[in-house]
Design an enzyme around this catalytic site. Structure first.
Site: not given
Length: 330
Positions: A105, A133, A135, A137, A188, A241, A251, A253, A278
Site C-alpha cells: 500500500k 482492505g 486486514s 496480519a 488511509k 481500511d 496500526s 501508522n 508507509e
C-alpha cells in the site's frame, strides 16, 4: 485445485498471506532478502514480526528470488512501496504470463505513480491485480473473519484468484477500479498517522470521528482527480481500511502518529516501530499530488507541516478548526 504461489516479501503481511494460502492447501514459496528471516521461517517455523505464529507446513522460504518465482502459478508482491520497482526488476524476467498481485500500500515518491503503474512501466504486458482492505496480519493468522478486495482489469484474474483466497474466515470482493483501491490503501495510512497524533493529544472521540470523516473526503477528492470511482472510497479499501487503521494501535501508522505527538523525531519513531511506516513515506507523495492536481487537503497539509516544517501538532489542530466555514460537500 491447489496452486503454487510465490510471495515476494517476508514481513508480517506477506507471512500472514503465506500461512493463510498454505492452510488452504496451496504450495507457498516466500522470498526474503534476509537469510536470518529465511532461517527463522524454515527452521523455527515462525515469523520474526509475528513470534506467536506457527508457519504452515506448506510454506517454504528462500533468498533466491528466481527459485521462488519460477514454477509458480501467480505472484503476490508484498514489499514496502518504496522498494517495489527495484525488487520487481530483480524478478520480472521470470514472470512471463503469471499474474502479479500487489499487496503493498503506497505510491512511488519519485514518479507519484500508483504501484500498478510502476510495474507496468517496467513490464508493459504484465497481468496485474491489487489486493487491499481492512486486514491485520495477526487477525488473519488467528482466523478472525476478514473481508478484502481484489481489483483488476483482467477478467480471468477476477474469476480465478478470489476462490483461492476464500474460506470461512476470509471473503474476497471484486472490483475493476484499480486506481481507487490503490489510492484508498495508500492514503488511509496518512489519516491513521493523524489519528495517532489526535489520540496522544487526548482530543477525544468527537475529534477522531471528524478526522476519519474529513480524511475520507480528502482521499476521495484526490482519488477522483486521479481517475478513481468515488464509490470505491466508501468500500473496503477506503472507509473500511480507514476505520481499521485509525481506531487500533495495532496500526503502526497510528502508533507512529502517537510517538510524533509525544515529541519524538522521525528517526526515533522509525527505531521505535522497527518496520516500514508507509504514512511517513507517503506524506511527501501526497503533498506533491495535491499540488499537482490542485486539490484542497488541509489534513494532509497539516501532517506534512508537522513532519517537515516543525509545526506543533496542537497548533495544527487549531489551524484546522479555525479554517473558513463552508458547506460539507465543498
Amino acid at each position: 485445485m491447489s496452486k503454487t504461489i510465490a510471495i515476494i516479501g517476508s514481513g508480517s503481511w506477506g507471512m500472514a498471506l503465506a500461512n493463510h494460502l498454505g492452510e488452504n492447501g496451496n504450495t507457498i514459496k516466500v522470498w526474503s532478502f534476509s537469510e536470518e528471516e529465511r532461517d527463522i521461517i524454515n527452521n523455527q517455523h515462525t515469523c520474526k514480526f509475528i513470534p506467536e505464529m506457527t508457519v504452515n507446513e506448506n510454506v517454504f522460504c528462500s533468498t533466491n528470488i528466481q527459485e521462488v518465482v519460477e514454477g509458480s502459478d501467480f505472484i503476490l508482491h508484498v514489499t514496502p512501496s518504496k522498494f517495489t520497482r527495484n525488487v520487481f526488476k530483480t524478478y520480472k524476467d521470470y514472470v512471463g504470463t503469471k499474474p502479479v498481485i500487489i499487496c503493498s500500500k503506497g505510491l512511488e515518491n519519485e514518479t507519484l505513480e500508483t504501484l500498478d503503474n510502476v510495474l507496468l512501466d517496467e513490464m508493459p504486458n504484465v497481468r496485474i491485480a491489487v489486493l487491499s482492505g481492512p486486514s491485520y496480519a495477526t487477525e488473519v493468522i488467528n482466523h478472525i473473519p476478514t473481508a478484502i478486495i481484489l481489483a483488476s482489469h483482467d477478467e480471468n484474474i477476477l474469476e480465478e484468484i478470489p476462490e483461492i483466497f476464500s474460506n470461512e474466515y476470509m471473503r474476497v470482493y471484486k472490483s475493476t477500479d484499480v486506481t481507487g483501491v490503490e489510492v484508498g490503501g495508500a492514503f488511509k495510512n496518512i489519516i491513521a498517522f493523524c489519528a495517532g497524533i489526535a489520540s496522544e493529544l487526548n482530543l477525544g472521540i468527537n475529534a477522531q470521528s471528524a478526522l476519519i470523516t474529513r480524511g475520507l473526503a480528502e482521499i476521495s477528492r484526490l482519488g477522483t482527480k486521479m481517475g478513481a470511482d468515488n464509490d470505491t472510497f466508501y468500500g473496503l479499501s477506503g472507509l473500511g481500511d480507514l476505520i481499521l487503521t485509525c481506531t487500533s494501535d495495532e496500526s503502526r501508522n497510528r502508533r507512529a502518529g502517537k510517538l510524533i505527538g509525544k515529541g519524538l523525531t522521525q528517526e526515533q519513531v522509525q527505531n521505535e516501530i522497527g518496520m516500514t511506516i508507509e504514512s511517513i513515506d507517503n506524506i511527501n507523495v501526497a503533498k506533491k499530488l495535491l499540488d499537482k492536481y490542485n486539490v484542497e487537503m488541509p489534513i494532509v497539509n497539516a501532517a506534512y507541516d508537522v513532519l517537515n516544517n516543525n509545526l506543533d501538532p496542537k497548533e495544527a489542530v487549531r489551524q484546522l478548526m479555525t479554517r473558513e466555514l463552508r458547506f460539507e460537500n465543498e
